[in-house]
Design a protein around this motif. Sequence first.
Motif, PDB file in Angstrom:
ATOM      1  N   PHE A 193       0.832  -1.197   0.000  1.00 15.87           N
ATOM      2  CA  PHE A 193       0.000   0.000   0.000  1.00 15.87           C
ATOM      3  C   PHE A 193       0.873   1.256   0.000  1.00 15.87           C
ATOM      4  O   PHE A 193       0.570   2.223  -0.706  1.00 15.87           O
ATOM      5  CB  PHE A 193      -0.918  -0.016   1.227  1.00 15.87           C
ATOM      6  N   ARG A 194       1.967   1.233   0.762  1.00 12.44           N
ATOM      7  CA  ARG A 194       2.887   2.369   0.784  1.00 12.44           C
ATOM      8  C   ARG A 194       3.488   2.600  -0.602  1.00 12.44           C
ATOM      9  O   ARG A 194       3.632   3.742  -1.055  1.00 12.44           O
ATOM     10  CB  ARG A 194       4.001   2.131   1.798  1.00 12.44           C
ATOM     11  N   THR A 195       3.822   1.545  -1.288  1.00  9.94           N
ATOM     12  CA  THR A 195       4.374   1.660  -2.644  1.00  9.94           C
ATOM     13  C   THR A 195       3.375   2.313  -3.592  1.00  9.94           C
ATOM     14  O   THR A 195       3.737   3.170  -4.413  1.00  9.94           O
ATOM     15  CB  THR A 195       4.768   0.278  -3.173  1.00  9.94           C
ATOM     16  N   LEU A 196       2.099   1.951  -3.464  1.00 13.54           N
ATOM     17  CA  LEU A 196       1.072   2.553  -4.312  1.00 13.54           C
ATOM     18  C   LEU A 196       0.915   4.049  -4.017  1.00 13.54           C
ATOM     19  O   LEU A 196       0.742   4.861  -4.931  1.00 13.54           O
ATOM     20  CB  LEU A 196      -0.267   1.843  -4.096  1.00 13.54           C
ATOM     21  N   VAL A 197       0.970   4.397  -2.749  1.00 15.51           N
ATOM     22  CA  VAL A 197       0.837   5.815  -2.382  1.00 15.51           C
ATOM     23  C   VAL A 197       1.999   6.617  -2.956  1.00 15.51           C
ATOM     24  O   VAL A 197       1.821   7.714  -3.504  1.00 15.51           O
ATOM     25  CB  VAL A 197       0.760   5.976  -0.851  1.00 15.51           C
ATOM     26  N   LYS A 198       3.220   6.091  -2.830  1.00 16.81           N
ATOM     27  CA  LYS A 198       4.395   6.797  -3.341  1.00 16.81           C
ATOM     28  C   LYS A 198       4.351   6.991  -4.852  1.00 16.81           C
ATOM     29  O   LYS A 198       4.715   8.041  -5.376  1.00 16.81           O
ATOM     30  CB  LYS A 198       5.665   6.027  -2.965  1.00 16.81           C
ATOM     31  N   SER A 199       3.908   5.965  -5.563  1.00 17.21           N
ATOM     32  CA  SER A 199       4.001   5.997  -7.025  1.00 17.21           C
ATOM     33  C   SER A 199       2.763   6.559  -7.705  1.00 17.21           C
ATOM     34  O   SER A 199       2.856   7.220  -8.745  1.00 17.21           O
ATOM     35  CB  SER A 199       4.280   4.585  -7.557  1.00 17.21           C
ATOM     36  N   ASN A 200       1.580   6.326  -7.151  1.00 15.12           N
ATOM     37  CA  ASN A 200       0.335   6.644  -7.871  1.00 15.12           C
ATOM     38  C   ASN A 200      -0.451   7.812  -7.298  1.00 15.12           C
ATOM     39  O   ASN A 200      -1.391   8.277  -7.946  1.00 15.12           O
ATOM     40  CB  ASN A 200      -0.594   5.405  -7.905  1.00 15.12           C
ATOM     41  N   TRP A 201      -0.136   8.268  -6.095  1.00 11.79           N
ATOM     42  CA  TRP A 201      -0.961   9.321  -5.494  1.00 11.79           C
ATOM     43  C   TRP A 201      -0.926  10.605  -6.320  1.00 11.79           C
ATOM     44  O   TRP A 201      -1.919  11.300  -6.448  1.00 11.79           O
ATOM     45  CB  TRP A 201      -0.497   9.591  -4.061  1.00 11.79           C
ATOM     46  N   LYS A 202       0.227  10.918  -6.892  1.00  9.39           N
ATOM     47  CA  LYS A 202       0.339  12.145  -7.687  1.00  9.39           C
ATOM     48  C   LYS A 202      -0.555  12.091  -8.915  1.00  9.39           C
ATOM     49  O   LYS A 202      -1.070  13.118  -9.371  1.00  9.39           O
ATOM     50  CB  LYS A 202       1.786  12.377  -8.100  1.00  9.39           C
ATOM     51  N   PHE A 203      -0.774  10.908  -9.463  1.00 11.53           N
ATOM     52  CA  PHE A 203      -1.642  10.791 -10.624  1.00 11.53           C
ATOM     53  C   PHE A 203      -3.113  10.863 -10.240  1.00 11.53           C
ATOM     54  O   PHE A 203      -3.935  11.395 -10.992  1.00 11.53           O
ATOM     55  CB  PHE A 203      -1.373   9.480 -11.366  1.00 11.53           C
ATOM     56  N   GLU A 204      -3.442  10.330  -9.067  1.00  8.85           N
ATOM     57  CA  GLU A 204      -4.837  10.271  -8.664  1.00  8.85           C
ATOM     58  C   GLU A 204      -5.364  11.632  -8.221  1.00  8.85           C
ATOM     59  O   GLU A 204      -6.452  12.037  -8.593  1.00  8.85           O
ATOM     60  CB  GLU A 204      -5.020   9.238  -7.535  1.00  8.85           C
ATOM     61  N   MET A 205      -4.600  12.350  -7.383  1.00  7.15           N
ATOM     62  CA  MET A 205      -5.091  13.639  -6.910  1.00  7.15           C
ATOM     63  C   MET A 205      -3.990  14.581  -6.439  1.00  7.15           C
ATOM     64  O   MET A 205      -4.243  15.775  -6.258  1.00  7.15           O
ATOM     65  CB  MET A 205      -6.106  13.440  -5.772  1.00  7.15           C
ATOM     66  N   GLY A 206      -2.768  14.108  -6.231  1.00 12.66           N
ATOM     67  CA  GLY A 206      -1.712  14.965  -5.689  1.00 12.66           C
ATOM     68  C   GLY A 206      -1.378  16.142  -6.579  1.00 12.66           C
ATOM     69  O   GLY A 206      -1.350  17.293  -6.141  1.00 12.66           O
ATOM     70  N   SER A 207      -1.129  15.867  -7.860  1.00 13.22           N
ATOM     71  CA  SER A 207      -0.759  16.935  -8.788  1.00 13.22           C
ATOM     72  C   SER A 207      -1.908  17.903  -9.010  1.00 13.22           C
ATOM     73  O   SER A 207      -1.719  19.122  -9.077  1.00 13.22           O
ATOM     74  CB  SER A 207      -0.316  16.340 -10.125  1.00 13.22           C
ATOM     75  N   LEU A 208      -3.134  17.389  -9.107  1.00 10.61           N
ATOM     76  CA  LEU A 208      -4.298  18.257  -9.279  1.00 10.61           C
ATOM     77  C   LEU A 208      -4.471  19.190  -8.090  1.00 10.61           C
ATOM     78  O   LEU A 208      -4.805  20.367  -8.250  1.00 10.61           O
ATOM     79  CB  LEU A 208      -5.554  17.409  -9.452  1.00 10.61           C
ATOM     80  N   ALA A 209      -4.235  18.661  -6.886  1.00 16.58           N
ATOM     81  CA  ALA A 209      -4.397  19.483  -5.683  1.00 16.58           C
ATOM     82  C   ALA A 209      -3.376  20.615  -5.647  1.00 16.58           C
ATOM     83  O   ALA A 209      -3.711  21.759  -5.312  1.00 16.58           O
ATOM     84  CB  ALA A 209      -4.262  18.602  -4.436  1.00 16.58           C
ATOM     85  N   ILE A 210      -2.128  20.318  -6.008  1.00 18.63           N
ATOM     86  CA  ILE A 210      -1.089  21.354  -5.994  1.00 18.63           C
ATOM     87  C   ILE A 210      -1.375  22.414  -7.053  1.00 18.63           C
ATOM     88  O   ILE A 210      -1.228  23.619  -6.806  1.00 18.63           O
ATOM     89  CB  ILE A 210       0.288  20.709  -6.211  1.00 18.63           C
ATOM     90  N   LYS A 211      -1.813  21.976  -8.248  1.00 16.43           N
ATOM     91  CA  LYS A 211      -2.142  22.943  -9.309  1.00 16.43           C
ATOM     92  C   LYS A 211      -3.317  23.826  -8.890  1.00 16.43           C
ATOM     93  O   LYS A 211      -3.313  25.041  -9.120  1.00 16.43           O
ATOM     94  CB  LYS A 211      -2.457  22.205 -10.599  1.00 16.43           C
ATOM     95  N   ASP A 212      -4.315  23.210  -8.296  1.00 16.79           N
ATOM     96  CA  ASP A 212      -5.476  23.984  -7.853  1.00 16.79           C
ATOM     97  C   ASP A 212      -5.089  24.991  -6.775  1.00 16.79           C
ATOM     98  O   ASP A 212      -5.531  26.152  -6.793  1.00 16.79           O
ATOM     99  CB  ASP A 212      -6.542  23.019  -7.318  1.00 16.79           C
ATOM    100  N   LEU A 213      -4.234  24.570  -5.842  1.00 17.15           N
ATOM    101  CA  LEU A 213      -3.793  25.472  -4.778  1.00 17.15           C
ATOM    102  C   LEU A 213      -2.978  26.626  -5.347  1.00 17.15           C
ATOM    103  O   LEU A 213      -3.142  27.786  -4.939  1.00 17.15           O
ATOM    104  CB  LEU A 213      -2.966  24.681  -3.754  1.00 17.15           C
ATOM    105  N   THR A 214      -2.105  26.320  -6.312  1.00 20.09           N
ATOM    106  CA  THR A 214      -1.286  27.367  -6.927  1.00 20.09           C
ATOM    107  C   THR A 214      -2.146  28.372  -7.684  1.00 20.09           C
ATOM    108  O   THR A 214      -1.926  29.585  -7.604  1.00 20.09           O
ATOM    109  CB  THR A 214      -0.266  26.729  -7.886  1.00 20.09           C
ATOM    110  N   GLU A 215      -3.143  27.872  -8.407  1.00 18.22           N
ATOM    111  CA  GLU A 215      -4.020  28.770  -9.150  1.00 18.22           C
ATOM    112  C   GLU A 215      -4.818  29.678  -8.228  1.00 18.22           C
ATOM    113  O   GLU A 215      -4.995  30.872  -8.490  1.00 18.22           O
ATOM    114  CB  GLU A 215      -4.976  27.952 -10.019  1.00 18.22           C
ATOM    115  N   LYS A 216      -5.302  29.131  -7.127  1.00 17.57           N
ATOM    116  CA  LYS A 216      -6.084  29.945  -6.190  1.00 17.57           C
ATOM    117  C   LYS A 216      -5.228  31.008  -5.528  1.00 17.57           C
ATOM    118  O   LYS A 216      -5.684  32.131  -5.296  1.00 17.57           O
ATOM    119  CB  LYS A 216      -6.727  29.045  -5.139  1.00 17.57           C
ATOM    120  N   HIS A 217      -3.963  30.671  -5.221  1.00 19.58           N
ATOM    121  CA  HIS A 217      -3.061  31.676  -4.659  1.00 19.58           C
ATOM    122  C   HIS A 217      -2.760  32.772  -5.684  1.00 19.58           C
ATOM    123  O   HIS A 217      -2.675  33.951  -5.334  1.00 19.58           O
ATOM    124  CB  HIS A 217      -1.758  31.013  -4.212  1.00 19.58           C
TER     125      HIS A 217
END
Length: 726
Positions: A327-351
């Motif tokens: 499960f840790r391996t999945l979080v490290k490798s796939n979280w950015k594709f599922e929602m990590g990158s979208l969350a950072i982009k959304d936060l940057t745009e709002k700022h």
Amino acid sequence: MKDKENPNQDQNKIINKNVSTIRKYVPIDVMNSGHKIEVSHREARIWDKRDRCPYCNLDVTNFSRHLFRKHPQEESVAKIEEISKGNPRRKQMIELLRKQGNFSLYSENIIRPVQRLSSTNFKDDLTFLPCTYCKGLYRKTSLSRHAKICVFNNKNKSTVRRYPSEAQTLLAFTESRKPFLDQLRLKNEVFQTMHADRISLISKGDPIICQYGDDYLKKHKRPHIKNLVSNKMREMGRLLIHLKDVYNIQSILETLKPQHFDKVVSAARITAGYCELTKQFRAPSLASHYHTNLLAICSTATTLLLKQNPILPVKNYSETLKDVDNFRTLVKSNWKFEMGSLAIKDLTEKHALTPQILPVTEDVVLFNNHCYKIADESANHLQNNLENIDAFKTLSETILALTISLNRKRVGDVQYIKLESYQSTTQKTVDCLGVLTECEKALTSHFKRIITIGKGSKPVPILFPKKIQGYIEVMLKCRNSTTFIPKENPFLFALVGSISRWIDASRVLKKYAISSGAKNPETITSSRLRKQIATFLQILSLSEAEMEQMATFMGHTKKTHEEFYRLPQELYQTSKIAKLLLTMMNKGISKQDQGKTINELDIALNTWETNEAEVTQSGAVMSPETEGNDPVSSNTKNDETEVSLNMDLHLPEKTKYVGKEKRTRGTWTSKQKQILLKYFKNQINNKVTPRKSDCLKFKEKNLEVFEEKTWLQIKVFVYNSFKNTK
């Protein structure tokens, strides 16, 4: 005889009829925990309530008679029999055993409250919590009222306590979990600060979340860290709630399986408020937190599994460890594709789309004057009557607000000041006083400087002027003469009635900013006050050493100061960047402009809109050999324009820069030219522009000749002397 028996027979029929219908467990969702509340569907008052015996675990109708007949050998029952009948203490002890027996039903998912509900007062938000002193189950809304008057409450009732939070902790400490939780610092430091709701109950009930919070607590030593630990635990509790409600996953350990990864992602999206259509999050920062939190949770679970802690219901430890690792391996490798990158982009745009509004000087002056006025009134009230608790609270709050406003510190750097730190005296270096001016010497005696521990355990200096020192003396005098603040409370700005709490500085700033009558009270925060002073520092021409000292005083490094405390981007881009673009559009970058900074670029901002030709002509830099012209008049004028534009963001409306006055150009005499060319001979030969310090040093040596010249005029004269030479 029949006439006498008939009423009893009818009454027995009524009782038997009601007993068959009343003894029902009506399912009511208590914080969605699956517990059932025992209620009555009676139409009239009937003595049919049963109580659980704590010794034989049977429901009985006459609780006291059952105790004395069936359990006289029990120690508690024997003590009750020694008390004479009619004594109120006898009734209280029986009631205590009754409540403890009914509380034991909670482990069977049955809630038997002290005041039984009827079908007419059902509510969807019913929440029952136990009194930590008598174990009676009460509604959350009435628990605090009961706990304060509970006959078994032998603690200091004047101290501020959070009875619902303590009740939740009692529910979390079941017999099987008690040995595990007793060894955690969370029990005394964090659990009681958590808000008593379903999120906290879920968080306290999961052993991995508790161990995760305890590990986080061990890494820090500042007192406020327990609030951060509480937030971290609640973040995971919110995630677990959605996993329970949607996917019926009951614990974090069950979550940490690779086949449940997609379910965790879905629950995290629900928690963070993700919208599939707009690809935006309601709380993008929370979405990005879950990546770090889940990795930390995996590490915590691995530690407990390797130790084979019995708190975890695990049969095959090796298989469970393998699941957690996958499960840790999945979080490290796939979280950015599922929602990590979208969350950072959304936060940057709002700022980027949120304008940065800094406080104006007029609002800050109003705020300070308002706080000083209230502090004076409160200090006078306390001097007349030290028992005035309202004046004590107000004086403490205004001192805290004024200290933050003067020092431009983070709220945490000020509100956590220890009383010991303020009362400690530091010896001043007398040998260095000789290099100070008379004004600076006076300031050293006017201000008191202390050192407190700030963010990242770094030392942070705080300054207190004479007036605020006087307020603090009155506050401490009242504190020593009364019991407003317990002696155990170590903080200078202590919360009234608390042994370990402090005044919330953010709330205080907001409160007095609104009451001060400021036009934009929302801008008076510690972060924006810090950015305001950093903006003013850019208008001044500070040396490297001065800038480094200022950054140290502000509590960060010089690099942080340069990266995060600059001019607001919209102001910088509409002034300096726009000036560079206009120069390139109108006349381009010529040989004459080589080596210049943006500040030195020559463009008349007051005329570029009306006469483009004049803008081009004003860009010509005069040669030092041209008699009767000032080679830097335009530069000096532009420099003053930029200062005015920078200051415009912060000055009140009546003092804002309106227009530019015409300046008469100065002249360079033959004597001035001769002295300049001789003094800066080496710089001219090597084609090196002199620094500000060099120009000021030159001017100081030749003050009589160059009294009317600025250092910038001298610098540009030298530059123009060699810029056209090959």
